[in-house]
Design a protein around this motif. Structure first.
Motif, mmCIF file in Angstrom:
data_model
loop_
_atom_site.group_PDB
_atom_site.id
_atom_site.type_symbol
_atom_site.label_atom_id
_atom_site.label_comp_id
_atom_site.label_asym_id
_atom_site.label_seq_id
_atom_site.Cartn_x
_atom_site.Cartn_y
_atom_site.Cartn_z
ATOM 1 N N HIS A 1 38.304 3.910 91.902
ATOM 2 C CA HIS A 1 38.558 3.527 93.303
ATOM 3 C C HIS A 1 39.926 3.989 93.783
ATOM 4 C CE1 HIS A 1 40.573 0.181 91.150
ATOM 5 N NE2 HIS A 1 41.322 0.075 92.228
ATOM 6 N N HIS B 1 43.092 2.483 95.640
ATOM 7 C CA HIS B 1 43.738 1.240 96.058
ATOM 8 C C HIS B 1 44.617 1.572 97.274
ATOM 9 C CE1 HIS B 1 46.162 -2.509 95.674
ATOM 10 N NE2 HIS B 1 47.127 -1.704 96.122
ATOM 11 N N HIS C 1 46.396 -7.836 96.652
ATOM 12 C CA HIS C 1 45.065 -8.410 96.881
ATOM 13 C C HIS C 1 45.127 -9.934 97.036
ATOM 14 C CE1 HIS C 1 42.728 -4.757 96.457
ATOM 15 N NE2 HIS C 1 43.405 -4.442 95.374
ATOM 16 N N ASP D 1 40.168 -1.962 97.982
ATOM 17 C CA ASP D 1 39.792 -0.939 97.003
ATOM 18 C C ASP D 1 38.539 -0.224 97.491
ATOM 19 O OD1 ASP D 1 41.881 -1.710 95.358
ATOM 20 O OD2 ASP D 1 40.658 -3.107 94.201
HETATM 21 ZN ZN LIG Z 1 43.453 -2.606 94.527
#
Ligand SMILES: [Zn+2]
Length: 239
Positions: A225, A227, A164, A171
């Protein structure tokens, strides 16, 4: 009884055949590859080709080659805006590519071009078909929790930097259908109803175009979430 002497002409013919068969197979194979660019590692990547054996390797090669990756988006007629580089050190972002026609919400964050390309393939080949097949509808929105965050993995003060940090990751938290039905990773992952089956199908589908896919099956940090990233270090993690 004396052994029959082998006919030299037969031997030459056998040798010629032994050389010609692989050659003919090679030509046939090459012609087949020319007709199937998705399986041909030398064919220029076009995201409109069906996914094939060479697709993921070609996507992986785009990392670090911003201009070649953007040429792929152009060739594939994917709308995008190239943004100016920003940041420095581990959070330097030489590649900020914003997709122009993608149903991300609440906004469409700039990501690396290889992430943008994988998002396109994922939507077309996995998310949209799974929504039709399992949920009987079209996707209106794909809700995300962010792409860029200048931090190390899990926000630790030491250790490797997160993908990130360069927006080489995104995400994904939920999917909303045209009729308003919301499918949330946090609420709908467990069980075997249509929403859970949809989430599993698109998690599996993401592994075809992203290098790394982490879901609630991976650990508790990913309970809400998926990723998705294009980090080659752990390429192949899909859980
Ligand atoms: Zn992530």
């Amino acid at each position: 009884m004396p052994r029959k002497k082998p006919n030299p002409h037969h031997r030459a013919a056998r040798l010629a055949l032994a050389a010609l068969v692989p050659l003919a197979l090679g030509i046939a194979g090459w012609q087949w590859l020319l007709g199937h660019p998705e399986h041909n590692p030398w064919a220029p990547l076009n995201l409109n080709d069906p996914p094939g054996w060479a697709t993921r390797a070609k996507l992986a090669r785009l990392k670090g080659d911003v201009s070649e990756c953007r040429a792929v988006l152009e060739r594939s007629e994917v709308a995008f805006t190239p943004l100016a580089p920003t940041g420095e050190g581990p959070c330097a972002r030489p590649d900020r590519t914003r997709l122009g026609d993608y149903p991300l919400a609440p906004d469409t964050p700039p990501v690396t071009c290889p992430v943008a390309a994988a998002l396109e393939i994922w939507r077309r080949d996995s998310v949209a078909p799974a929504a039709r097949r399992i949920m009987g509808g079209e996707i209106r929105r794909i809700e995300h929790l962010g792409a860029y965050s200048c931090r190390r993995m899990y926000g630790d003060s030491e250790g490797p930097w997160s993908e990130h940090a360069t927006a080489n990751a995104i995400d994904i938290a939920a999917f909303v259908l045209e009729d308003g039905t919301r499918i949330s990773v946090l609420r709908d992952w467990d069980g075997d109803g249509p929403k859970a089956r949809f989430l599993r199908a698109v998690r599996e589908g993401a592994c075809g175009s992203f290098a790394t896919v982490l879901s609630p099956d991976y650990n508790a940090a990913h309970a809400d979430h998926f990723h998705l990233d294009q980090d080659e270090r752990w390429a192949g993690v899909c859980r």
